[in-house]
Design an enzyme around this catalytic site. Structure first.
Site, short mmCIF file in Angstrom:
data_model
loop_
_atom_site.label_atom_id
_atom_site.label_comp_id
_atom_site.label_asym_id
_atom_site.label_seq_id
_atom_site.Cartn_x
_atom_site.Cartn_y
_atom_site.Cartn_z
N MET A 1 0.85 -1.19 0.00
CA MET A 1 0.00 0.00 0.00
C MET A 1 0.89 1.25 0.00
O MET A 1 0.44 2.33 0.40
CB MET A 1 -0.94 -0.01 1.20
N GLN B 1 -2.42 -12.21 7.80
CA GLN B 1 -2.63 -11.93 6.37
C GLN B 1 -1.88 -12.94 5.50
O GLN B 1 -2.42 -13.44 4.50
CB GLN B 1 -2.15 -10.51 6.06
N ALA C 1 4.02 3.95 0.96
CA ALA C 1 4.72 4.43 2.16
C ALA C 1 5.84 3.43 2.47
O ALA C 1 5.97 2.94 3.61
CB ALA C 1 3.78 4.62 3.33
N HIS D 1 9.49 -3.25 3.35
CA HIS D 1 9.05 -3.49 1.97
C HIS D 1 10.24 -3.77 1.06
O HIS D 1 10.19 -4.63 0.18
CB HIS D 1 8.31 -2.26 1.42
N MET E 1 9.06 -2.83 11.45
CA MET E 1 8.83 -1.73 10.50
C MET E 1 7.36 -1.76 10.07
O MET E 1 6.83 -2.83 9.74
CB MET E 1 9.69 -1.91 9.26
N GLY F 1 5.17 -10.11 3.96
CA GLY F 1 5.92 -10.06 5.21
C GLY F 1 5.24 -10.84 6.32
O GLY F 1 4.01 -10.85 6.44
N SER G 1 4.28 1.02 8.09
CA SER G 1 3.98 2.36 7.58
C SER G 1 3.31 3.19 8.67
O SER G 1 3.44 4.41 8.71
CB SER G 1 3.07 2.26 6.36
N ARG G 2 2.58 2.51 9.56
CA ARG G 2 1.86 3.25 10.61
C ARG G 2 2.79 3.76 11.72
O ARG G 2 2.37 4.59 12.53
CB ARG G 2 0.73 2.38 11.20
N LYS H 1 5.34 -9.93 9.25
CA LYS H 1 4.83 -8.93 10.19
C LYS H 1 3.29 -9.00 10.24
O LYS H 1 2.68 -8.96 11.30
CB LYS H 1 5.32 -7.55 9.73
O1 PAF Z 1 -0.11 -5.68 3.59
C1 PAF Z 1 -0.55 -4.78 2.85
O2 PAF Z 1 0.09 -3.75 2.62
C2 PAF Z 1 -1.93 -4.91 2.23
O3 PAF Z 1 -2.80 -5.55 3.11
C3 PAF Z 1 -1.91 -5.62 0.86
C4 PAF Z 1 -1.44 -7.06 0.97
C5 PAF Z 1 -1.02 -4.86 -0.09
C6 PAF Z 1 -3.32 -5.64 0.27
O4 PAF Z 1 -3.82 -4.35 0.10
#
Ligand code: PAF
Length: 283
Positions: free
Chosen positions: A33, A156, A35, A40, A187, A150, A189-190, A152
């Site tokens: 997403m 997911q 940032a 990443h 790490m 990741g 983005s938030r 992290k």
């Molecule tokens: O982990 C993320 O940044 C998001 O959940 C993803 C996998 C890009 C889906 O929008």
């Protein structure tokens, strides 16, 4: 520094993928997403080891945010992200707008069970439907051979693996170790939302989890150990703990001492919600 191709339409993405396929090249994808931070970039490096071409998507996916969440304030820094991807040697950045991904009349969603049950879903009930839907779309658009996610976002990662298995999506899912700062903070983005004092507190999340995982591995009672961990986080300065929970590592079913486990947590620092997880070694 490579010549990064940047496209924002599915048609342009597909045309480039088609050319690479005709040349017999293997393609790895890193969905993000934006940032972009060092975490990443570590995913991009792994992707480059796995394939001849690395595609990174940058799309702040609205369907995985609840109306009360931080979609509007989620950090967006496309120009900087493109620079970082160029430096890292990625080959293509796919940067679609919302209308490209969800045109008027869009009416489909994918709902994953199994590892999506509980944990994040107890607090963000529509989150994984949004993730699964956008990840399935990205995989169908880019048709990668493999994709890197990741650890992290451990739940997911398990959900995406389940999605690919269940829908026969021919994408190998590669889990990548969490990148942390020198104090153990994962790490994210938030983290950009946190001030200096909050960062100090945030850094305690990982040490509390590591200590608790070691206690569990040494035979501690699960309910008391996870309860103590939640109390320790509050004492450290977290405002609220959504969960500290032990699960079986592969399926996220209830943890069994004879199987590899994962200890996962989500906790609030002011208005910022942080997640982290660590391994619980098997007996
Ligand atoms: O982990 C993320 O940044 C998001 O959940 C993803 C996998 C890009 C889906 O929008």
């Amino acid at each position: 520094m490579s010549g990064l191709i940047v496209v924002d339409t599915i048609a342009a993405l597909r045309a480039q993928i088609r050319d690479w396929r005709q040349d017999g090249l293997r393609i790895a994808m890193v969905p993000t997403m934006g940032a972009l931070h060092d975490g990443h970039i570590s995913l991009v490096r792994i992707a480059l080891e796995q394939a001849e071409r690395c595609v990174v998507s940058i799309f702040v996916n609205p369907t995985q945010f609840a109306p009360t969440e931080d979609l509007d304030k989620y950090p967006r820094q496309l120009a900087r992200d493109i620079e970082r991807l160029q430096e890292a040697g990625a080959h293509l950045a796919f940067t679609p707008g919302v209308a490209e991904m969800y045109p008027d009349g869009f009416a489909t969603k994918i709902s994953v069970g199994g590892p999506a049950a509980g944990l994040e879903t107890d607090f963000r009930p529509t989150f994984f439907d949004g993730v699964a839907t956008v990840v399935a779309k990205l995989f169908l658009q880019a048709a990668p051979n493999c994709a890197v996610f990741g650890e992290k976002d451990y739940q997911q990662l398990c959900v995406v693996r389940q999605l690919c298995r269940d829908l026969n999506l021919p994408v190998e899912i590669i889990g990548a170790p969490t990148v942390r700062d020198s104090h153990g903070l994962a790490m994210s983005s938030r983290n950009a939302y946190l001030g200096e004092a909050e960062l100090e507190v945030a850094r305690k999340l990982n040490s509390v989890l590591r200590r608790t995982a070691a206690e569990l591995a040494a035979g501690a009672n699960e309910t008391s150990a996870t309860g103590d961990a939640a109390e320790a986080l509050i004492r450290a300065g977290f405002r609220k703990v959504d969960y500290v929970a032990a699960r079986e590592a592969g399926t996220l079913a209830p943890w069994r001492r004879d199987r590899d486990g994962r200890l996962l947590a989500a906790a609030w620092l002011g208005t910022t919600r942080l997640i982290d997880n660590v391994e619980i070694p098997g007996a």
